[in-house]
Enzyme design. Structure first.
Site, PDB file in Angstrom:
ATOM      1  N   SER A  21       0.787  -1.253  -0.075  1.00 53.74           N
ATOM      2  CA  SER A  21      -0.016  -0.109   0.046  1.00 53.74           C
ATOM      3  C   SER A  21       0.794   1.228  -0.116  1.00 53.74           C
ATOM      4  CB  SER A  21      -0.810  -0.150   1.525  1.00 53.74           C
ATOM      5  OG  SER A  21      -1.445   1.230   1.299  1.00 53.74           O
ATOM      6  N   LYS A  70     -13.971  -3.782   2.694  1.00 54.12           N
ATOM      7  CA  LYS A  70     -14.698  -2.649   2.735  1.00 54.12           C
ATOM      8  C   LYS A  70     -16.141  -2.772   3.264  1.00 54.12           C
ATOM      9  CE  LYS A  70     -11.770  -0.017  -0.545  1.00 54.12           C
ATOM     10  NZ  LYS A  70     -11.753   0.814  -1.443  1.00 54.12           N
ATOM     11  N   ASN A  91     -14.373   2.844   3.562  1.00 56.04           N
ATOM     12  CA  ASN A  91     -12.909   2.982   3.293  1.00 56.04           C
ATOM     13  C   ASN A  91     -12.030   3.631   4.439  1.00 56.04           C
ATOM     14  OD1 ASN A  91     -13.240   5.497   2.193  1.00 56.04           O
ATOM     15  ND2 ASN A  91     -11.589   5.504   0.900  1.00 56.04           N
ATOM     16  N   ASP A 111     -13.943   7.186  -1.418  1.00 50.13           N
ATOM     17  CA  ASP A 111     -13.409   6.693  -2.597  1.00 50.13           C
ATOM     18  C   ASP A 111     -14.201   7.649  -3.897  1.00 50.13           C
ATOM     19  OD1 ASP A 111     -11.423   4.906  -2.043  1.00 50.13           O
ATOM     20  OD2 ASP A 111     -12.816   3.086  -1.972  1.00 50.13           O
ATOM     21  N   THR A 160     -17.993  -8.273 -18.543  1.00 45.15           N
ATOM     22  CA  THR A 160     -18.933  -9.139 -18.203  1.00 45.15           C
ATOM     23  C   THR A 160     -20.245  -8.378 -18.186  1.00 45.15           C
ATOM     24  OG1 THR A 160     -17.672 -10.544 -16.969  1.00 45.15           O
ATOM     25  CG2 THR A 160     -19.953 -11.046 -16.759  1.00 45.15           C
TER      26      THR A 160
HETATM   27  P1  ATR Z   1     -12.236  -3.765  -7.741  1.00 45.27           P
HETATM   28  O1  ATR Z   1     -13.436  -3.902  -6.529  1.00 45.27           O
HETATM   29  O2  ATR Z   1     -11.049  -3.274  -7.274  1.00 45.27           O
HETATM   30  O3  ATR Z   1     -13.079  -2.519  -8.596  1.00 45.27           O
HETATM   31  P2  ATR Z   1     -12.781  -6.147  -8.976  1.00 45.27           P
HETATM   32  O4  ATR Z   1     -14.283  -6.306  -8.235  1.00 45.27           O
HETATM   33  O5  ATR Z   1     -12.327  -7.237  -9.094  1.00 45.27           O
HETATM   34  O6  ATR Z   1     -12.206  -4.752  -8.385  1.00 45.27           O
HETATM   35  O7  ATR Z   1     -13.303  -5.468 -10.629  1.00 45.27           O
HETATM   36  C1  ATR Z   1     -12.629  -5.832 -11.526  1.00 45.27           C
HETATM   37  C2  ATR Z   1     -13.130  -5.269 -12.731  1.00 45.27           C
HETATM   38  O8  ATR Z   1     -12.030  -5.140 -13.809  1.00 45.27           O
HETATM   39  C3  ATR Z   1     -14.408  -5.916 -13.227  1.00 45.27           C
HETATM   40  O9  ATR Z   1     -15.201  -5.077 -14.051  1.00 45.27           O
HETATM   41  C4  ATR Z   1     -13.733  -6.659 -14.427  1.00 45.27           C
HETATM   42  O10 ATR Z   1     -14.544  -7.164 -15.471  1.00 45.27           O
HETATM   43  P3  ATR Z   1     -15.425  -8.744 -15.276  1.00 45.27           P
HETATM   44  O11 ATR Z   1     -16.711  -8.121 -14.306  1.00 45.27           O
HETATM   45  O12 ATR Z   1     -15.702  -8.860 -16.388  1.00 45.27           O
HETATM   46  O13 ATR Z   1     -14.706  -9.810 -14.468  1.00 45.27           O
HETATM   47  C5  ATR Z   1     -12.671  -5.922 -14.882  1.00 45.27           C
HETATM   48  N1  ATR Z   1     -11.530  -6.731 -15.539  1.00 45.27           N
HETATM   49  C6  ATR Z   1     -10.457  -7.260 -14.886  1.00 45.27           C
HETATM   50  N2  ATR Z   1      -9.823  -7.960 -15.747  1.00 45.27           N
HETATM   51  C7  ATR Z   1     -10.300  -7.364 -16.939  1.00 45.27           C
HETATM   52  C8  ATR Z   1      -9.752  -7.828 -18.350  1.00 45.27           C
HETATM   53  N3  ATR Z   1      -8.351  -8.508 -18.502  1.00 45.27           N
HETATM   54  N4  ATR Z   1     -10.494  -7.273 -19.237  1.00 45.27           N
HETATM   55  C9  ATR Z   1     -11.350  -6.785 -19.093  1.00 45.27           C
HETATM   56  N5  ATR Z   1     -12.109  -6.472 -17.683  1.00 45.27           N
HETATM   57  C10 ATR Z   1     -11.191  -6.970 -17.109  1.00 45.27           C
END
Ligand code: ATR
Length: 290
Positions: A21, A70, A91, A111, A160
């Site tokens: 961090s 969180k 946070n 955030d 997704t």
């Molecule tokens: P955080 O809470 O830090 O935002 P997270 O919940 O893991 O992290 O969310 C990661 C985001 O990055 C998601 O929107 C993920 O897309 P999916 O919902 O399809 O999983 C996106 N993400 C991570 N790796 C990716 C990749 N290689 N290409 C496209 N989207 C990606």
């Protein structure tokens, strides 16, 4: 580094992992620059219940909360800020004593303020502007919430579709498939996914050829500081906001909550950049910095 003594006030960050961090560097620099007898330490935590008792019992004054806790900290709070309640994530913790000497733990979310403040500091107007946010995780939720508060017209896109649509429903905004971005006109693009983060620095969430239609592009990835997204956006003539900006401004709001004072943002930004440089140097030489 302050002289640690009986009057030193304790702050820190709980999460897992927290070893890398940048928040300790940022907050310790802020406290030191104002001559405050406070320290901020990283605390790797698995058991949230025990950690919350620990913060109370050890007399901590405040803490940051990061992934994956969180949401899990919320049942252990005495008071929850209404906005953090709506976002469903905390946070920032503020610990204080009531008039009977009991410890009261309050939870906040900074955030969403961090993202807005980062854009405002770069003079990027949000009110009435169409802003595309890529991602559907916790970061996208906080950033999206802030943008709606600032009066932006929000569009969510995500790899997704199901999770993207779910977030868009929660934010009462539009969802668009990544493949359909070519047909969209918008002012600002924000990446909240991990795409482009080390070690996969060639990654970019949007085809570079589409970046020219935005006037500004922000990335929340800060390792590397200039991601491929930001590099391509600069080439396309966009204004850019890097990933340290959101970290900095959410930290500045934490500092305000903990001290009641405006944060020394320039000192904090310099500390973040220095910590990032050290991390990069450490990765190159392969040594563990203690
Ligand atoms: P955080 O809470 O830090 O935002 P997270 O919940 O893991 O992290 O969310 C990661 C985001 O990055 C998601 O929107 C993920 O897309 P999916 O919902 O399809 O999983 C996106 N993400 C991570 N790796 C990716 C990749 N290689 N290409 C496209 N989207 C990606």
């Amino acid at each position: 580094m302050p002289q640690i003594n009986g009057n030193t006030e304790l702050f820190g960050i709980i999460g897992n992992p927290v070893r890398h961090s940048l928040s300790p560097a940022m907050h310790n620099a802020a406290f030191a620059s104002l001559g405050m007898n406070r320290v901020y330490v990283p605390m790797p935590v698995n058991d949230v219940a025990q950690a919350m008792s620990g913060l109370r019992g050890l007399g901590f004054r405040g803490a940051s909360v990061t992934v994956p806790h969180k949401e899990a900290v919320i049942p252990f709070l005495d008071e929850l800020d209404p906005v953090a309640d709506r976002i469903g994530a905390v946070n920032t913790l503020l610990l204080r004593h009531d008039h009977e000497g009991r410890t009261i733990v309050q939870g906040f979310n900074t955030d969403w303020i961090g993202a807005n403040a980062a854009l405002a500091a770069a003079h990027i107007e949000l009110h009435g502007k169409r802003v595309v946010v890529a991602g559907a995780g916790g970061a996208a939720k906080a950033v999206g919430f802030g943008l709606i508060e600032a009066g932006a017209e929000l569009v969510i896109t995500n790899r997704t579709a199901e999770s993207g649509q779910e977030l868009a429903r929660w934010l009462a905004c539009e969802f668009i498939e990544l493949d359909d971005l070519a047909w969209l006109t918008a002012d600002v693009f924000i990446n909240t996914t991990s795409v482009g983060m080390e070690p996969n620095t060639d990654g970019i969430i949007i085809p570079p050829g589409l970046l020219g239609k935005f006037s500004a592009v922000m990335d929340i990835v800060y390792a590397p500081l200039e991601t491929r997204l930001l590099r391509e956006a600069k080439t396309a003539g966009c204004r850019t906001v890097d990933g340290l900006a959101m970290l900095l401004h959410q930290g500045a709001e934490q500092f305000r909550i903990w001290t009641g004072m405006a944060a020394p943002v320039q000192v904090m930004r310099a500390a973040l950049e220095e910590a990032l440089r050290r991390k990069a140097a450490c990765a190159v030489c392969g040594k563990i910095v203690r």
